[in-house]
Write an enzyme that holds these catalytic residues in place. Structure first.
Site, PDB file in Angstrom:
ATOM      1  CB  SER A  96      -0.997  -0.065   1.020  1.00 46.18           C
ATOM      2  OG  SER A  96      -0.288  -0.135   2.357  1.00 46.18           O
ATOM      3  CE  LYS A 131       7.196  -1.981   2.855  1.00 42.53           C
ATOM      4  NZ  LYS A 131       6.765  -0.686   3.484  1.00 42.53           N
ATOM      5  N   GLY A 158       0.565   2.383  -5.896  1.00 43.05           N
ATOM      6  CA  GLY A 158       1.801   3.127  -5.700  1.00 43.05           C
ATOM      7  C   GLY A 158       2.597   3.545  -6.786  1.00 43.05           C
ATOM      8  CB  SER A 159       6.011   4.964  -7.415  1.00 42.57           C
ATOM      9  OG  SER A 159       6.778   3.932  -7.107  1.00 42.57           O
ATOM     10  CD  GLU A 186      -5.845   0.961 -10.447  1.00 41.72           C
ATOM     11  OE1 GLU A 186      -5.549   2.016 -11.267  1.00 41.72           O
ATOM     12  OE2 GLU A 186      -6.504   0.128 -10.946  1.00 41.72           O
ATOM     13  CB  CYS A 206      -3.053   8.515  -8.025  1.00 43.22           C
ATOM     14  SG  CYS A 206      -4.784   8.288  -7.262  1.00 43.22           S
ATOM     15  CD  GLU A 253       2.583   9.949  -9.989  1.00 44.44           C
ATOM     16  OE1 GLU A 253       3.535   9.383  -9.864  1.00 44.44           O
ATOM     17  OE2 GLU A 253       1.365  10.096  -9.854  1.00 44.44           O
TER      18      GLU A 253
HETATM   19  P1  NAD Z   1       5.671   3.796  -3.595  1.00 44.25           P
HETATM   20  O1  NAD Z   1       5.758   3.187  -5.001  1.00 44.25           O
HETATM   21  O2  NAD Z   1       6.921   4.721  -3.079  1.00 44.25           O
HETATM   22  O3  NAD Z   1       5.569   2.946  -2.353  1.00 44.25           O
HETATM   23  C1  NAD Z   1       4.279   2.049  -2.392  1.00 44.25           C
HETATM   24  C2  NAD Z   1       4.530   0.911  -1.282  1.00 44.25           C
HETATM   25  O4  NAD Z   1       5.405   0.152  -2.200  1.00 44.25           O
HETATM   26  C3  NAD Z   1       4.981   1.111  -0.153  1.00 44.25           C
HETATM   27  O5  NAD Z   1       4.657   0.523   0.918  1.00 44.25           O
HETATM   28  C4  NAD Z   1       6.484   0.872  -0.488  1.00 44.25           C
HETATM   29  O6  NAD Z   1       7.267   0.534   0.861  1.00 44.25           O
HETATM   30  C5  NAD Z   1       6.377  -0.056  -1.272  1.00 44.25           C
HETATM   31  N1  NAD Z   1       7.627  -0.571  -2.032  1.00 44.25           N
HETATM   32  C6  NAD Z   1       8.622   0.239  -2.350  1.00 44.25           C
HETATM   33  N2  NAD Z   1       9.570  -0.493  -3.062  1.00 44.25           N
HETATM   34  C7  NAD Z   1       9.005  -1.931  -2.977  1.00 44.25           C
HETATM   35  C8  NAD Z   1       9.820  -3.195  -3.443  1.00 44.25           C
HETATM   36  N3  NAD Z   1      10.964  -3.118  -4.148  1.00 44.25           N
HETATM   37  N4  NAD Z   1       9.095  -4.367  -3.170  1.00 44.25           N
HETATM   38  C9  NAD Z   1       7.818  -4.190  -2.532  1.00 44.25           C
HETATM   39  N5  NAD Z   1       7.323  -2.971  -1.912  1.00 44.25           N
HETATM   40  C10 NAD Z   1       7.856  -1.915  -2.267  1.00 44.25           C
HETATM   41  O7  NAD Z   1       4.610   5.151  -3.796  1.00 44.25           O
HETATM   42  P2  NAD Z   1       4.039   5.970  -2.826  1.00 44.25           P
HETATM   43  O8  NAD Z   1       4.962   7.186  -2.674  1.00 44.25           O
HETATM   44  O9  NAD Z   1       3.662   5.464  -1.414  1.00 44.25           O
HETATM   45  O10 NAD Z   1       2.671   6.423  -3.475  1.00 44.25           O
HETATM   46  C11 NAD Z   1       2.751   7.476  -4.250  1.00 44.25           C
HETATM   47  C12 NAD Z   1       2.576   6.896  -5.872  1.00 44.25           C
HETATM   48  O11 NAD Z   1       1.240   5.992  -5.700  1.00 44.25           O
HETATM   49  C13 NAD Z   1       2.081   7.847  -6.829  1.00 44.25           C
HETATM   50  O12 NAD Z   1       2.761   7.453  -7.815  1.00 44.25           O
HETATM   51  C14 NAD Z   1       0.669   7.737  -7.085  1.00 44.25           C
HETATM   52  O13 NAD Z   1       0.382   8.307  -8.523  1.00 44.25           O
HETATM   53  C15 NAD Z   1       0.589   6.339  -6.837  1.00 44.25           C
HETATM   54  N6  NAD Z   1      -1.005   6.261  -6.516  1.00 44.25           N
HETATM   55  C16 NAD Z   1      -1.653   5.564  -7.571  1.00 44.25           C
HETATM   56  C17 NAD Z   1      -3.109   5.666  -7.126  1.00 44.25           C
HETATM   57  C18 NAD Z   1      -4.084   5.174  -8.393  1.00 44.25           C
HETATM   58  O14 NAD Z   1      -5.324   4.860  -7.847  1.00 44.25           O
HETATM   59  N7  NAD Z   1      -3.645   5.035  -9.465  1.00 44.25           N
HETATM   60  C19 NAD Z   1      -3.689   5.697  -5.742  1.00 44.25           C
HETATM   61  C20 NAD Z   1      -2.777   6.150  -4.927  1.00 44.25           C
HETATM   62  C21 NAD Z   1      -1.533   6.363  -4.992  1.00 44.25           C
END
Ligand code: NAD
Length: 562
Positions: A187, A212, A265-266, A293, A327, A425
């Site tokens: 998440s 996680k 996430g990203s 997403e 997002c 982004e």
């Molecule tokens: P992030 O990708 O940095 O982190 C998301 C999750 O992934 C965190 O829990 C992180 O600890 C985990 N993570 C990181 N590296 C990992 C790996 N190698 N293996 C497993 N898990 C790992 O994203 P963020 O900064 O928390 O969120 C922002 C991003 O989320 C933005 O790009 C945003 O656009 C996107 N987002 C998209 C939506 C959607 O519905 N499209 C909604 C909310 C956020």
């Protein structure tokens, strides 16, 4: 045994409370904010229902006052990742065998607890831990979390009632098995509701998860776990393991039992997970379901007939609510020159009115960005624009991280439709505007469609209905959530199913049947009442070749090649 065929009705959305000064909800929330600010809690791992402390710890800070520690959390290592997988696998038989109405009742009880007993707890934790103002927290941590839980219950019933026809000497059924293995729920920091749903959607369909959570959302996410447990969720159904994403990801992704990823996430992280899934493919028991997403470069496109006040308000709210860390946040805008001056002046004056600061001060429309890494990245885009002769900063452009990670709402105007801040982004309070010549509208629509790799949200503002529909059609794949005369943020569960394609993800529309379907592995069961006793077709048994054994059930077979 309760053998009722139960149908949960489509719910009403959770009402958004107003938090006016002196209201009961405001008094309770203010008290809870003070309480949470004044205790430093310890956040353990929760595996198989047991709290585990590894001694390898990190800190949870308040983004708008980063010297203030809210919690110490324990990090999972390889051993705990294995324990979490084992616990998820052990719980999976019990959880998938339990009646779905029992699972539903746990989700509904969690929703009720959040609506009443824990509303201020979840709001205060989200406000302090993720730096959201009251309104932004209420619509996320409380209302959307509850809506996800309740809608998923109702949609699960629709899926379970979908059954094939039974005819001709047979009974056909679909059994909606959970996936064979566990789900890896990963998440993001920005929505408490998403963290809940990434687990609870697969859980509703009988799956168990290894979760996680984002380190920067741990306070609210830990309280979610406590509420799920109070609602009756058995130990092992969700296994909460904070820690390094890379370390946890590496071990989880190589498990034989990894049956699916539910991610938000990203792009970088989702791409890493997808690549890991691909390289481990031959080691998995089943092909995993990959649901993710990811990012967005969401737009507002103005037609010359757009009403300028509505357009300016949508731009300000769409771009700067929650510091642009949605997002769906508007981050690029296309405005015709005929209405630009008027729109620009309104946007500048609204942006300059915005107060930025502590979540406890209700006059602050904006608060801090999530952490130093985000602050540095966002401000690097602002500096890039400042130093470019293709762009000018119309307002904002200043920032300060001495006490909290504060960035002023920033509006950039560029004469290059492919300027870096029109394409990438940024995930912060930065909106870039490209002004097009009215007569070049067709080209501007084309630019809007092709400039960024994403396809999450977008809006058109137009008083001219035919023009709005025409633009909506041309931008068919530019956004999975498209708005006409509204800002591109604020999707509500059940009303605007959410998700995008292209680089924005797998578009499985969280909060509804499209998403839930990904968490079931249907089995078709056919029972034949009178099985065949003759292998030959009827025409082969005409008088010349009478059947030695007589006719069996074959006369009732339907033609099939499978
Ligand atoms: P992030 O990708 O940095 O982190 C998301 C999750 O992934 C965190 O829990 C992180 O600890 C985990 N993570 C990181 N590296 C990992 C790996 N190698 N293996 C497993 N898990 C790992 O994203 P963020 O900064 O928390 O969120 C922002 C991003 O989320 C933005 O790009 C945003 O656009 C996107 N987002 C998209 C939506 C959607 O519905 N499209 C909604 C909310 C956020």
């Amino acid at each position: 045994m309760n053998n009722a065929l139960y149908n949960f009705p489509v719910p009403e959305n959770e009402p958004v409370l107003e938090y006016l000064k002196g209201s009961t909800e405001r008094t309770l929330l203010d008290k809870e904010l003070i309480r949470q600010e004044n205790v430093e809690i310890e956040i353990p791992l929760i595996i198989g229902g047991r709290e585990i402390k590894t001694g390898n710890t990190g800190r949870v800070n308040i983004p708008h006052r980063h010297g203030h520690v809210l919690a110490t959390y324990h990090k999972a290592g390889e051993k705990e990742v294995k324990m979490a997988i084992d616990a998820a696998m052990e719980a999976s038989k019990m959880w998938s065998d339990i009646t779905w109405t029992t699972r539903a009742s746990i989700l509904l009880k969690a929703a009720e607890l959040m609506s009443k007993k824990y509303r201020s707890l979840l709001n205060a934790a989200t406000m302090l831990g993720q730096s959201k103002n009251i309104y932004q927290s209420e619509i996320d941590a409380v209302c959307e979390t509850i809506d996800f839980l309740k809608y998923n219950v109702a949609f699960a019933g629709r899926i379970y009632e979908f059954q094939p026809k039974s005819t001709f000497n047979q009974l056909n059924r679909m059994e909606f098995r959970p996936l064979e293995g566990f789900i890896f729920a990963v998440s993001p920091f920005n929505f408490t509701s998403i963290a809940s749903n990434l687990n609870m959607a697969p859980v509703m369909m009988g799956n168990t998860t290894v979760w996680k959570p984002a380190t920067t959302a741990l306070l609210s996410n830990y309280y979610l776990m406590k509420i799920f447990n109070e609602a009756g969720l058995p130990g092992g159904v969700i296994n909460f393991i904070p820690g390094s994403g890379a370390l946890i990801g590496k071990h989880v992704m190589s498990s034989y039992h990894m049956a699916g990823i539910h991610f938000t996430g990203s792009n970088n992280t989702f791409n890493t997970l997808w690549n890991q899934a691909a390289s481990n493919l031959v080691n998995y028991k089943s092909y995993p379901r990959l649901v993710g997403e990811t990012g967005g470069k969401d737009f507002i496109f103005a037609h010359p007939s757009a009403q300028t006040t509505e357009l300016a308000v949508a731009a300000i709210r769409g771009a700067f609510e929650y510091q642009g860390q949605k997002c769906s946040a508007a981050s690029r805008m296309y405005v015709p020159s005929s209405i630009w001056n008027e729109t620009r002046d309104m946007m500048i004056s609204m942006a300059e009115e915005i107060n930025t600061g502590d979540v406890k001060d209700p006059s602050n429309f904006m608060n801090a960005v999530i952490d130093e890494k985000a602050f540095d990245l966002i401000t690097s885009y602002v500096e890039y624009a400042k130093n470019s002769n293709e762009a000018k900063i119309l307002t904002g452009g200043t920032y300060d991280k001495s006490e909290g990670y504060f960035i002023r709402p920033t509006i950039i105007e560029t004469n290059n439709p492919h300027f870096k801040t029109m394409e990438e982004e940024i995930f912060g309070p930065v909106l870039t505007v490209y002004v097009y010549d009215d007569k070049d509208i067709e080209r501007a629509v084309e630019l809007c469609d092709t400039t960024s790799p994403y396809g999450l949200t977008g809006a058109v503002f137009s008083q001219d209905r035919l023009a709005a529909i025409n633009i909506c059609n041309k931008l068919r794949y530019a956004a999975g959530n498209f708005y006409i005369n509204d800002k591109p943020t604020g999707a509500i569960v059940g009303l605007q199913p959410f998700g995008g394609s292209r680089a924005s993800g797998t578009n499985d529309k969280a909060g509804g049947a499209f998403n839930l379907v990904r968490w079931v592995n249907p089995r078709t069961i056919k029972e034949t009442f009178i099985p065949a006793t003759e292998y030959r077709y009827p025409y082969m048994m005409e008088p010349r070749n009478p059947s030695p054994r007589g006719l069996g059930g074959e006369g009732n077979e339907l033609a099939s090649s499978r």
